[in-house]
Design a protein around this motif. Structure first.
Motif, short mmCIF file in Angstrom:
data_model
loop_
_atom_site.label_atom_id
_atom_site.label_comp_id
_atom_site.label_asym_id
_atom_site.label_seq_id
_atom_site.Cartn_x
_atom_site.Cartn_y
_atom_site.Cartn_z
N UNK A 157 29.02 14.64 20.08
CA UNK A 157 28.72 13.22 19.91
C UNK A 157 29.01 12.78 18.49
N UNK A 158 29.49 11.56 18.35
CA UNK A 158 29.78 11.02 17.03
C UNK A 158 29.27 9.60 16.89
N UNK A 191 22.86 5.84 12.07
CA UNK A 191 22.13 7.05 12.41
C UNK A 191 21.24 6.78 13.62
N UNK A 192 21.11 7.80 14.45
CA UNK A 192 20.23 7.68 15.61
C UNK A 192 20.81 6.77 16.68
N UNK A 193 20.11 6.71 17.80
CA UNK A 193 20.54 5.85 18.88
C UNK A 193 21.68 6.45 19.68
N UNK A 194 22.25 5.63 20.53
CA UNK A 194 23.31 6.07 21.41
C UNK A 194 24.57 6.38 20.63
N UNK A 195 25.26 7.49 20.95
CA UNK A 195 26.49 7.82 20.22
C UNK A 195 27.58 6.78 20.46
N UNK A 247 36.52 9.52 22.61
CA UNK A 247 36.30 8.90 23.92
C UNK A 247 34.92 8.27 23.92
N UNK A 248 34.84 7.02 24.34
CA UNK A 248 33.57 6.29 24.25
C UNK A 248 32.53 6.87 25.21
N UNK A 249 32.88 7.03 26.47
CA UNK A 249 31.91 7.45 27.48
C UNK A 249 31.87 8.97 27.63
#
Length: 198
Positions: free
Chosen positions: A56-57, A63-67, A94-96
């Motif tokens: 994940x990036x 910082x934190x939360x959904x990648x 890749x987003x998803x």
């Protein structure tokens, strides 16, 4: 500092190689990763020693939360699978997560079951020198078409693309210059022969 800022793109993006390809050889069950001579040349791994990670990036400063994106990464592990000795990122961000997982499954099924078990790709990377391909590298029209077909809302992406279009145009031209000044990848003879080339 100014000289270094000019040297960096010339060294790493221009007058280099056009692509950093990876070959998946199902017949010999090997994975060949192209590295420039500067980094020791191509490396080969046994498929049975390959494991996959989805990393994940997040965008810089967040910082934190959904990648914000995911990166499929292959790692070469020791036979006891307790340590890894090399890694390589496959493709772009890749987003998803689901798309990243599907990308790995596509590779895995090819290597384990053969090309008959997977569909033809929607598009493949072009080797020809093309300003159009350079613009498509930075203007994500193909990716937005794919996301739209999956039911995702692409309006925010369209707005960002329009707002950033002056910069994306410069990046596209820079990419074309990079392709113009760089060389085609030349695999060693033994790898070409192992992959069935004359």
């Amino acid at each position: 500092m100014d000289l270094f800022a000019l040297y960096s793109p010339l060294m790493y993006d221009w007058f280099n190689y056009r692509h950093a390809p990876i070959r998946f050889n199902r017949r010999t069950r090997q994975v060949h990763v192209f590295y420039t001579p500067r980094f020791g040349g191509p490396r080969s791994y046994d498929w049975d020693e390959i494991a996959a990670l989805i990393i994940e990036g997040r965008d810089k400063g967040r910082q934190g939360g959904r990648p914000d994106y995911h990166v499929l990464t292959l790692i070469a592990v020791t036979p006891d699978q307790k340590h890894y000795y090399d890694s390589v990122e496959i493709g772009d961000q890749i987003v998803l997560y689901e798309y990243c997982l599907a990308w790995w499954e596509y590779i895995r099924r090819f290597m384990e079951e053969g090309s008959e078990s997977i569909p033809e790709p929607d598009w493949t990377l072009s080797e020809r020198l093309s300003l159009r391909e350079s613009f498509l590298r930075w203007f994500p029209l193909r990716e937005m078409r794919r996301d739209h077909a999956s039911g995702l809302n692409i309006r925010p992406a369209i707005v960002r693309m329009v707002l950033m279009s002056p910069f994306l145009t410069l990046f596209s031209i820079g990419h074309f210059i990079s392709m113009l000044t760089s060389r085609h990848v030349q695999w060693p003879q033994e790898i070409r022969q192992a992959c069935g080339e004359a």
